[in-house]
Motif scaffolding. Structure first.
Motif, mmCIF file in Angstrom:
data_model
loop_
_atom_site.group_PDB
_atom_site.id
_atom_site.type_symbol
_atom_site.label_atom_id
_atom_site.label_comp_id
_atom_site.label_asym_id
_atom_site.label_seq_id
_atom_site.Cartn_x
_atom_site.Cartn_y
_atom_site.Cartn_z
ATOM 1 N N ILE A 257 16.548 41.117 -45.230
ATOM 2 C CA ILE A 257 15.580 40.065 -45.551
ATOM 3 C C ILE A 257 15.835 39.563 -46.966
ATOM 4 O O ILE A 257 16.120 40.341 -47.876
ATOM 5 C CB ILE A 257 14.127 40.590 -45.460
ATOM 6 N N VAL A 258 15.712 38.258 -47.147
ATOM 7 C CA VAL A 258 15.710 37.656 -48.474
ATOM 8 C C VAL A 258 14.483 36.766 -48.570
ATOM 9 O O VAL A 258 14.216 35.966 -47.672
ATOM 10 C CB VAL A 258 16.970 36.807 -48.730
ATOM 11 N N ILE A 259 13.718 36.917 -49.654
ATOM 12 C CA ILE A 259 12.571 36.046 -49.909
ATOM 13 C C ILE A 259 12.932 35.149 -51.098
ATOM 14 O O ILE A 259 13.263 35.655 -52.178
ATOM 15 C CB ILE A 259 11.294 36.845 -50.238
ATOM 16 N N LEU A 260 12.873 33.849 -50.899
ATOM 17 C CA LEU A 260 13.193 32.884 -51.950
ATOM 18 C C LEU A 260 11.896 32.256 -52.457
ATOM 19 O O LEU A 260 11.153 31.630 -51.691
ATOM 20 C CB LEU A 260 14.133 31.806 -51.417
ATOM 21 N N LEU B 92 9.972 45.239 -51.101
ATOM 22 C CA LEU B 92 10.071 43.782 -50.973
ATOM 23 C C LEU B 92 10.449 43.107 -52.286
ATOM 24 O O LEU B 92 11.100 42.056 -52.280
ATOM 25 C CB LEU B 92 8.748 43.204 -50.470
ATOM 26 N N ILE B 93 10.019 43.684 -53.407
ATOM 27 C CA ILE B 93 10.342 43.073 -54.697
ATOM 28 C C ILE B 93 11.853 43.007 -54.881
ATOM 29 O O ILE B 93 12.390 42.030 -55.417
ATOM 30 C CB ILE B 93 9.680 43.860 -55.844
ATOM 31 N N ASN B 94 12.551 44.035 -54.413
ATOM 32 C CA ASN B 94 14.012 44.054 -54.540
ATOM 33 C C ASN B 94 14.691 43.030 -53.634
ATOM 34 O O ASN B 94 15.879 42.748 -53.797
ATOM 35 C CB ASN B 94 14.548 45.452 -54.198
ATOM 36 N N LYS B 95 13.945 42.498 -52.679
ATOM 37 C CA LYS B 95 14.503 41.508 -51.765
ATOM 38 C C LYS B 95 14.027 40.100 -52.109
ATOM 39 O O LYS B 95 14.246 39.155 -51.335
ATOM 40 C CB LYS B 95 14.112 41.862 -50.326
ATOM 41 N N VAL C 202 17.012 37.520 -41.905
ATOM 42 C CA VAL C 202 15.915 36.570 -42.020
ATOM 43 C C VAL C 202 15.780 36.123 -43.472
ATOM 44 O O VAL C 202 15.742 36.954 -44.378
ATOM 45 C CB VAL C 202 14.578 37.187 -41.548
ATOM 46 N N VAL C 203 15.690 34.821 -43.675
ATOM 47 C CA VAL C 203 15.355 34.255 -44.986
ATOM 48 C C VAL C 203 13.925 33.739 -44.912
ATOM 49 O O VAL C 203 13.576 32.988 -43.992
ATOM 50 C CB VAL C 203 16.313 33.121 -45.384
ATOM 51 N N ILE C 204 13.104 34.158 -45.852
ATOM 52 C CA ILE C 204 11.710 33.721 -45.928
ATOM 53 C C ILE C 204 11.567 32.846 -47.164
ATOM 54 O O ILE C 204 11.914 33.254 -48.268
ATOM 55 C CB ILE C 204 10.748 34.924 -46.001
ATOM 56 N N ILE C 205 11.071 31.649 -46.974
ATOM 57 C CA ILE C 205 10.912 30.711 -48.082
ATOM 58 C C ILE C 205 9.460 30.740 -48.538
ATOM 59 O O ILE C 205 8.561 30.284 -47.835
ATOM 60 C CB ILE C 205 11.329 29.296 -47.669
ATOM 61 N N GLY C 206 9.245 31.314 -49.705
ATOM 62 C CA GLY C 206 7.902 31.424 -50.266
ATOM 63 C C GLY C 206 7.401 32.850 -50.279
ATOM 64 O O GLY C 206 7.410 33.528 -49.254
ATOM 65 N N ALA C 207 6.964 33.309 -51.467
ATOM 66 C CA ALA C 207 6.446 34.676 -51.616
ATOM 67 C C ALA C 207 4.938 34.679 -51.827
ATOM 68 O O ALA C 207 4.400 35.446 -52.616
ATOM 69 C CB ALA C 207 7.142 35.382 -52.785
ATOM 70 N N GLY C 208 4.254 33.775 -51.113
ATOM 71 C CA GLY C 208 2.798 33.818 -51.079
ATOM 72 C C GLY C 208 2.328 34.844 -50.074
ATOM 73 O O GLY C 208 3.132 35.617 -49.534
ATOM 74 N N PRO C 209 1.032 34.876 -49.763
ATOM 75 C CA PRO C 209 0.528 35.898 -48.838
ATOM 76 C C PRO C 209 1.156 35.828 -47.458
ATOM 77 O O PRO C 209 1.390 36.863 -46.831
ATOM 78 C CB PRO C 209 -0.984 35.628 -48.792
ATOM 79 N N SER C 210 1.466 34.631 -46.963
ATOM 80 C CA SER C 210 2.083 34.547 -45.635
ATOM 81 C C SER C 210 3.514 35.053 -45.668
ATOM 82 O O SER C 210 3.952 35.763 -44.752
ATOM 83 C CB SER C 210 2.035 33.112 -45.105
ATOM 84 N N GLY C 211 4.270 34.712 -46.718
ATOM 85 C CA GLY C 211 5.647 35.184 -46.832
ATOM 86 C C GLY C 211 5.732 36.681 -47.021
ATOM 87 O O GLY C 211 6.556 37.362 -46.386
ATOM 88 N N ILE C 212 4.865 37.222 -47.876
ATOM 89 C CA ILE C 212 4.843 38.670 -48.106
ATOM 90 C C ILE C 212 4.393 39.393 -46.841
ATOM 91 O O ILE C 212 4.930 40.456 -46.485
ATOM 92 C CB ILE C 212 3.908 39.016 -49.283
ATOM 93 N N ALA C 213 3.419 38.818 -46.129
ATOM 94 C CA ALA C 213 2.944 39.437 -44.889
ATOM 95 C C ALA C 213 4.047 39.460 -43.841
ATOM 96 O O ALA C 213 4.257 40.469 -43.154
ATOM 97 C CB ALA C 213 1.731 38.683 -44.356
#
Length: 512
Positions: free
Chosen positions: A58-61, A247-250, A34-45
């Motif tokens: 998981i990758v968060i961009l 999550l920070i590492n991702k 899964v790629v998540i675009i955005g590390a705001g509250p919805s992305g982090i959640a």
């Protein structure tokens, strides 16, 4: 932090089931990428909940150089202030309150849910008698509290409804229509614009306003250590740091997504999505959760997605609205205002409110600043609010110009009222949610255009399916929440919703 280039999820473990004697591979949830675009509250959640479900790939961009999105707790002097989300609104049904209160992270705000220790001051420097100001204020609050049923079937704007009801209720109470009465209506208009992010309450939908569901309980809970604390709660760093999710590492910061290719990449890889970023890296995923703000979607949806998003999705992007609400913090060397007043509310008497059009905006933008108030845990700081076109204009000015205009404003109202000269602030700090290309606005709302186009948050939240019937694009963020839009708790709920949607996709693919 690990780096990735042209990353592809590998299928490490495969199970099989039989359909018409044909073996079909079924991917386990633990093997999903899964790629998540955005590390705001919805992305982090979304990311934290997926990890709890066992999804590790998981990758968060994140385009910014920080996580948090429209939560932005920053240092000012010896303490912190909130450039973005400020208070926890309500208790019952509020997931943020539930997480924070059980860990003792909240406190009473100095700013009351109701009238509080506020002073209304007119543009001549006169403090309005408390009994008089409460009379007007309570009528306007009453309209909001009792109008929900009427607004359900109201076809006009929020401004039309409030204006008609206000003067009708003044007449019922035998209160004369006056410049002072109109200045209270003007103040409430500006205040409400800051609450719902409308350009004007004549743009905001009356019926659409009823879609928002307020969580019952105290509306202004303050954080003891800043709103960014909620990110630590989501990542399980609080209450036990040893259980923090990695999550920070991702997460890759300073990584702006420029293209999302979601349909039939090749015969061998037709159900994958490729995400391309500004630094030249690309990521291949089974699913992409898009959590960027509605403002970014409005500006970039046409060229970000390949092929174009379905018409109904684009209709929701166009029809829903996002507005600009900004804050200006001024830190002083000493406290020059009295301890028994924590809000100064500005009433522009009609003859002073002569600013119209772009030509006048340079000298008049600050007339849309409806108040300055004290800041929790910051005894020497005042915070002012401005919204709409005036906020966007303010963002273009230098710090020196904004400081000059706001001190002039404070002297005009508060200085005259208290017979003091407002000193020059030591520091100024302000938000710029509209001019920041990674946000293009503060939070979403329902406008008259929303009604005309039949757009909805549910439509925006609907996932996109490729030609093979695979759910490949999912959407989260406060604007995708039907009832808690414009809030952090709504954003978090939307992230959890999409994580749960992915889990259900694989629960339904169990071997026969």
């Amino acid at each position: 932090m690990w780096q990735m280039y042209a990353v592809t999820a590998e299928l490490l473990v495969v199970t099989f089931f039989t359909i018409s004697n044909i073996f079909v591979p079924v991917k386990r949830l633990s093997d999903v990428k899964v790629v998540i675009i955005g590390a705001g509250p919805s992305g982090i959640a979304a990311a934290s909940r997926l990890m709890e479900y066992g999804v590790e790939n998981i990758v968060i961009l994140e385009a910014e150089n920080r996580i948090g999105g429209r939560i932005n707790t920053v240092q000012l002097g010896d303490g912190v202030v909130e450039l973005g989300a400020q208070w926890v609104h309500g208790e019952e049904g509020n997931v943020v309150f539930a997480m924070a209160s059980q860990n003792g992270l909240l406190m009473d705000s100095t700013i009351s849910d109701e009238y509080g220790n506020a002073s209304f001051i007119d543009s001549s420097g006169r403090i309005i008698d408390t009994d008089i100001s409460k009379q007007f204020y309570n009528i306007l609050e009453e309209i909001g509290e009792t109008g929900s049923d009427d607004l359900q079937n109201f076809t006009g704007s929020l401004g039309e409804y409030y204006t008609d009801e206000y003067f009708k209720r003044l007449q019922e109470r035998s209160i004369a229509k006056s410049d002072l009465a109109e200045s209270f209506l003007d103040w409430y208009h500006k205040a409400l614009n800051s609450y719902n992010a409308a350009e004007s309450w004549f743009d905001a939908s009356g019926r659409g306003d009823t879609e928002y569901e307020e969580c019952e309980g105290k509306q202004n809970w303050a954080w003891k250590s800043g709103y960014s604390t909620v990110l630590k709660l989501l990542m399980k760093k609080i209450p036990d740091p040893s259980k923090e999710l990695p999550l920070i590492n991702k997460t890759k910061l300073n990584t702006e997504v420029i293209k999302i290719k979601w349909k039939k990449l090749s015969e061998e890889n037709e159900d994958k999505v490729i995400v391309e970023s500004s630094d030249g890296s690309s990521y291949t995923a089974d699913h992409v959760i898009v959590t960027v703000s509605l403002g970014v979607l409005k500006e970039r949806a046409a060229d970000m997605f390949e092929p174009a998003l379905p018409p109904q999705k684009l209709n929701s992007v166009t029809g829903l609205s996002i507005g600009t609400v900004d804050k200006i913090f001024l830190k002083f060397a000493y406290k020059w205002w009295p301890d028994d007043i924590n809000e100064f509310r500005f009433l522009w008497i009609n003859e002073n409110a002569t600013c119209e059009g772009e030509i006048q905006q340079k000298n008049c933008w600050f007339q849309d600043m409806f108040e300055f108030h004290a800041v929790d845990n910051q005894p020497l700081v005042l915070c002012g609010w401005v919204s709409g076109s005036s906020a966007r204009y303010m963002e273009k000015l230098s710090d020196e110009e904004v400081m000059h205009d706001t001190v002039q404003l404070l002297n005009m109202f508060v200085g005259k009222a208290l017979n003091v000269t407002v000193p020059q602030p030591e520091l100024i700090l302000r938000s710029n949610w509209s001019s920041n290309p990674h946000f293009r606005g503060s939070y979403s709302l329902r406008t008259m255009m929303t009604e005309e186009m039949g757009a909805s948050a549910a439509e925006l939240a609907e996932p996109v399916v490729n030609d093979g019937g695979e759910t490949v694009l999912l959407f989260a963020g406060e604007a995708t929440h039907s009832t808690h839009y414009s809030t952090v708790h709504g954003a978090i709920e939307s992230g959890w919703r999409e994580a749960k949607r992915i889990r259900r996709l694989y629960e339904h693919r169990k071997p026969l």
